[in-house]
Design a protein around this motif. Structure first.
Motif, mmCIF file in Angstrom:
data_model
loop_
_atom_site.group_PDB
_atom_site.id
_atom_site.type_symbol
_atom_site.label_atom_id
_atom_site.label_comp_id
_atom_site.label_asym_id
_atom_site.label_seq_id
_atom_site.Cartn_x
_atom_site.Cartn_y
_atom_site.Cartn_z
ATOM 1 N N GLU A 115 0.849 -1.195 0.000
ATOM 2 C CA GLU A 115 0.000 0.000 0.000
ATOM 3 C C GLU A 115 0.884 1.244 0.000
ATOM 4 N N ASP A 116 1.293 1.649 -1.198
ATOM 5 C CA ASP A 116 2.042 2.891 -1.387
ATOM 6 C C ASP A 116 3.342 2.899 -0.583
ATOM 7 N N ALA A 117 3.959 1.739 -0.428
ATOM 8 C CA ALA A 117 5.137 1.631 0.426
ATOM 9 C C ALA A 117 6.409 1.316 -0.358
ATOM 10 N N TRP A 118 6.431 0.194 -1.073
ATOM 11 C CA TRP A 118 7.651 -0.284 -1.710
ATOM 12 C C TRP A 118 7.676 0.015 -3.209
ATOM 13 N N ALA A 119 8.836 0.407 -3.679
ATOM 14 C CA ALA A 119 9.149 0.425 -5.112
ATOM 15 C C ALA A 119 10.355 -0.474 -5.339
ATOM 16 N N ASN A 176 1.804 2.953 -10.084
ATOM 17 C CA ASN A 176 1.641 1.493 -10.235
ATOM 18 C C ASN A 176 2.198 1.142 -11.615
ATOM 19 N N SER A 177 3.412 1.550 -11.864
ATOM 20 C CA SER A 177 3.971 1.531 -13.220
ATOM 21 C C SER A 177 5.329 0.855 -13.268
ATOM 22 N N GLU A 178 5.838 0.720 -14.512
ATOM 23 C CA GLU A 178 7.138 0.108 -14.763
ATOM 24 C C GLU A 178 7.215 -1.278 -14.134
ATOM 25 N N PHE A 220 -2.964 -12.989 -5.503
ATOM 26 C CA PHE A 220 -1.520 -12.944 -5.282
ATOM 27 C C PHE A 220 -1.052 -11.627 -4.671
ATOM 28 N N CYS A 221 -1.372 -10.474 -5.296
ATOM 29 C CA CYS A 221 -0.802 -9.208 -4.834
ATOM 30 C C CYS A 221 -1.797 -8.072 -4.987
ATOM 31 N N TYR A 222 -1.943 -7.279 -3.923
ATOM 32 C CA TYR A 222 -2.712 -6.039 -3.962
ATOM 33 C C TYR A 222 -1.720 -4.884 -3.896
ATOM 34 N N SER A 223 -1.763 -4.004 -4.897
ATOM 35 C CA SER A 223 -0.821 -2.895 -4.969
ATOM 36 C C SER A 223 -1.592 -1.590 -5.087
ATOM 37 N N TYR A 224 -1.551 -0.799 -4.022
ATOM 38 C CA TYR A 224 -2.216 0.503 -3.995
ATOM 39 C C TYR A 224 -1.148 1.584 -4.111
ATOM 40 N N SER A 225 -1.383 2.567 -4.981
ATOM 41 C CA SER A 225 -0.358 3.582 -5.200
ATOM 42 C C SER A 225 -0.960 4.953 -5.420
ATOM 43 N N THR A 226 -0.312 5.953 -4.833
ATOM 44 C CA THR A 226 -0.521 7.342 -5.219
ATOM 45 C C THR A 226 0.784 7.932 -5.743
ATOM 46 N N GLY A 227 1.731 7.055 -6.070
ATOM 47 C CA GLY A 227 3.001 7.492 -6.622
ATOM 48 C C GLY A 227 4.191 6.672 -6.189
ATOM 49 N N GLN A 228 4.052 5.830 -5.166
ATOM 50 C CA GLN A 228 5.204 5.108 -4.655
ATOM 51 C C GLN A 228 5.315 3.686 -5.189
ATOM 52 N N LEU A 241 0.103 -21.008 -10.505
ATOM 53 C CA LEU A 241 -0.778 -22.149 -10.721
ATOM 54 C C LEU A 241 -1.935 -22.070 -9.729
ATOM 55 N N GLY A 242 -3.000 -22.863 -9.977
ATOM 56 C CA GLY A 242 -4.163 -22.850 -9.095
ATOM 57 C C GLY A 242 -5.203 -21.845 -9.551
ATOM 58 N N GLU A 243 -6.298 -21.767 -8.818
ATOM 59 C CA GLU A 243 -7.407 -20.872 -9.166
ATOM 60 C C GLU A 243 -7.341 -19.613 -8.302
ATOM 61 N N TRP A 244 -7.182 -18.475 -8.965
ATOM 62 C CA TRP A 244 -7.035 -17.179 -8.293
ATOM 63 C C TRP A 244 -8.183 -16.257 -8.706
ATOM 64 N N THR A 245 -8.429 -15.217 -7.913
ATOM 65 C CA THR A 245 -9.269 -14.113 -8.378
ATOM 66 C C THR A 245 -8.413 -13.114 -9.151
ATOM 67 N N TYR A 246 -7.393 -12.574 -8.507
ATOM 68 C CA TYR A 246 -6.463 -11.657 -9.161
ATOM 69 C C TYR A 246 -5.045 -12.200 -9.032
ATOM 70 N N GLY A 247 -4.234 -11.937 -10.046
ATOM 71 C CA GLY A 247 -2.802 -12.065 -9.892
ATOM 72 C C GLY A 247 -2.297 -10.808 -9.218
ATOM 73 N N LEU A 248 -2.182 -9.738 -9.983
ATOM 74 C CA LEU A 248 -1.874 -8.423 -9.416
ATOM 75 C C LEU A 248 -3.088 -7.531 -9.615
ATOM 76 N N ALA A 249 -3.605 -6.982 -8.523
ATOM 77 C CA ALA A 249 -4.724 -6.045 -8.568
ATOM 78 C C ALA A 249 -4.175 -4.661 -8.239
ATOM 79 N N LEU A 250 -4.235 -3.747 -9.218
ATOM 80 C CA LEU A 250 -3.668 -2.411 -9.061
ATOM 81 C C LEU A 250 -4.775 -1.424 -8.725
ATOM 82 N N ASP A 251 -4.526 -0.615 -7.725
ATOM 83 C CA ASP A 251 -5.538 0.292 -7.195
ATOM 84 C C ASP A 251 -4.890 1.649 -6.944
#
Length: 438
Positions: free
Chosen positions: A158-162, A215-217, A180-188, A200-210
């Motif tokens: 949540e807007d912590a790691w780059a 949330n780039s590069e 797998f991963c929830y990534s929330y960003s306002t720039g970080q 592998l397996g049944e997922w809802t999201y792999g990476l969900a960007l919010d």
């Protein structure tokens, strides 16, 4: 004099990832250049910016087994070992930079606790650099089996790691519908790298960007996307916490290189708010059909029974970034419910170069299939196909009052139809140059 270097490094730009502490250290160092720096320059010396604080103690490379007690036997819950490893890495951030590599040896690691691999909530720490390293995507497997699937993510940023790196790792959902991963960003949150990884397996999201703003590069190299996806492997623009969903249009620069995308059902990429996406090389296959429980009524009702590699529905946003490029990819369209692209962008560009989706063009369903679909709400994107081999028909059906996209086919092989009936809809806006039809 001190202001110019800051402008050159882009510290005031949208994508600046310097933390407040780092920026302060740089400012202090540059301010010193105005006094002592002048004398140093006369002697041909350049003074480096000072680095504040004390270098953190402990090891730079840790092992989840030997240092944190993980078992890796596929039966023991190793959640606490991974939580401890992450907290150790977060505690060693120095001047806004991470200092830890987390090694995960060969084995199967059962993880039941959400956010165990990365647990960065509330925007802390603001840091650059976190690396997870396995022994190989079939040798090191993380089996994520939370007790409930809804809103359960193995990673939360949540807007912590780059600058996060995942290498030589396999991820399997042991609870159908986990993510797998929830990534929330306002720039970080940005600059993710995946190398030789597998899902592998049944997922809802792999990476969900919010969120909004970046949330780039993000880059995937030689990865395998298997399993099944109730929503999508990469879903850009979740809108759950964005203060203004209409601003969710800064999803830039996603690179997929030499991928093996071979999953049972679901969507690979879904970008409702636009984006800049490049896919180069690899094989893309949907092996099954989406079950009705994910395609009927409910949260995924808009999908029906279809599975789509590139789904670009247009939601309400500013539309500043809408660019897609696919090159040197072999698609297998195994049935009428497999869609290569479904695009409703109102502008931008879509480009396929040297791609082939004719592996099953000889089958009975192929002439009536429509694996490439364009239904823009405005003028639509500029669409181009270069040196491609294409099965079925392509559709161009504007959803609004616009004239529809402009499409051009250069030196393409149309496997099931001639140029007269290959395109449906706004055919007057479709051009063919040196193409060969049936």
């Amino acid at each position: 004099m001190a202001g110019d270097p800051l402008r050159r490094t882009g510290a005031a730009g949208r994508r600046a990832v310097l933390t407040a502490g780092t920026a302060a250290a740089l400012t202090a160092g540059l301010a010193g250049c105005e006094t002592a720096g002048t004398a140093d320059a006369a002697q041909g010396e350049v003074r480096a910016p000072s680095v504040g604080g004390r270098r953190p103690g402990g090891k730079d490379t840790v092992d989840v087994v030997t240092d944190f007690g993980a078992r890796g036997d596929g039966r023991t819950d190793d959640s606490r070992a991974f939580v401890r490893a992450y907290r150790y890495a977060a505690g060693r951030v120095w001047n806004g930079t991470g200092r830890t590599v987390v090694d995960i040896p060969a084995g199967v690691y059962l993880i039941r606790e959400p956010d165990a691999l990365i647990g960065a909530s509330g925007g802390r720490p603001k840091a650059n650099g976190l690396r997870f390293r396995g022994a190989g995507k079939r040798m090191t497997q993380l089996l994520f089996a939370p007790r409930r699937a809804a809103d359960s993510y193995l990673c939360r940023n949540e807007d912590a790691w780059a600058n996060i790196v995942f290498e030589h790792l396999g991820f399997r959902s042991g609870t159908p519908g986990a993510s797998f991963c929830y990534s929330y960003s306002t720039g970080q949150a940005q600059d993710y790298r995946f190398t030789d990884c597998e899902w592998l397996g049944e997922w809802t999201y792999g990476l969900a960007l919010d969120g909004s703003n970046t949330n780039s590069e993000m880059r995937w190299e030689a990865c395998r996307v298997g399993g099944a996806w109730r929503r999508a492997f990469l879903y850009s623009g979740l809108s759950e916490r964005s203060r203004n969903p209409g601003q969710q249009d800064q999803f830039l620069n996603y690179w997929f290189n030499d991928m093996k995308v071979e999953y049972e059902w679901g969507n690979f990429l879904e970008f409702p708010y636009g984006g800049s996406v490049t896919c180069r090389g690899g094989s893309y296959i949907v092996t099954g059909r989406r079950p009705e429980r994910t395609g009927g009524s409910g949260e995924s009702g808009e999908y029906g029974r279809t599975s789509t590699f590139f789904r670009f529905p247009r939601a309400d946003h500013h539309g500043s970034v809408q660019r897609f490029h696919a090159e040197d990819i072999r698609f297998e369209v195994r049935g009428p419910d497999t869609v290569v692209i479904d695009c409703a962008w109102e502008s931008g560009t879509v480009h396929f170069n040297d791609c082939d989706d004719t592996a099953n063009a000889f089958k009975d369903f192929a002439p009536g299939s429509r694996p490439h679909r364009y239904r823009p709400t405005g003028p639509g994107p500029l669409v181009r196909y270069d040196s491609c081999q294409l099965s079925g028909k392509h559709t161009y059906r504007p959803a609004g009052d616009g004239a529809g996209p402009v499409a051009r086919y250069d030196m393409c092989l149309l496997a099931n139809h001639g140029q007269v009936d290959f395109a449906e809809g706004a055919v007057e806006r479709v051009r063919y140059v040196d193409c060969r039809g049936r």
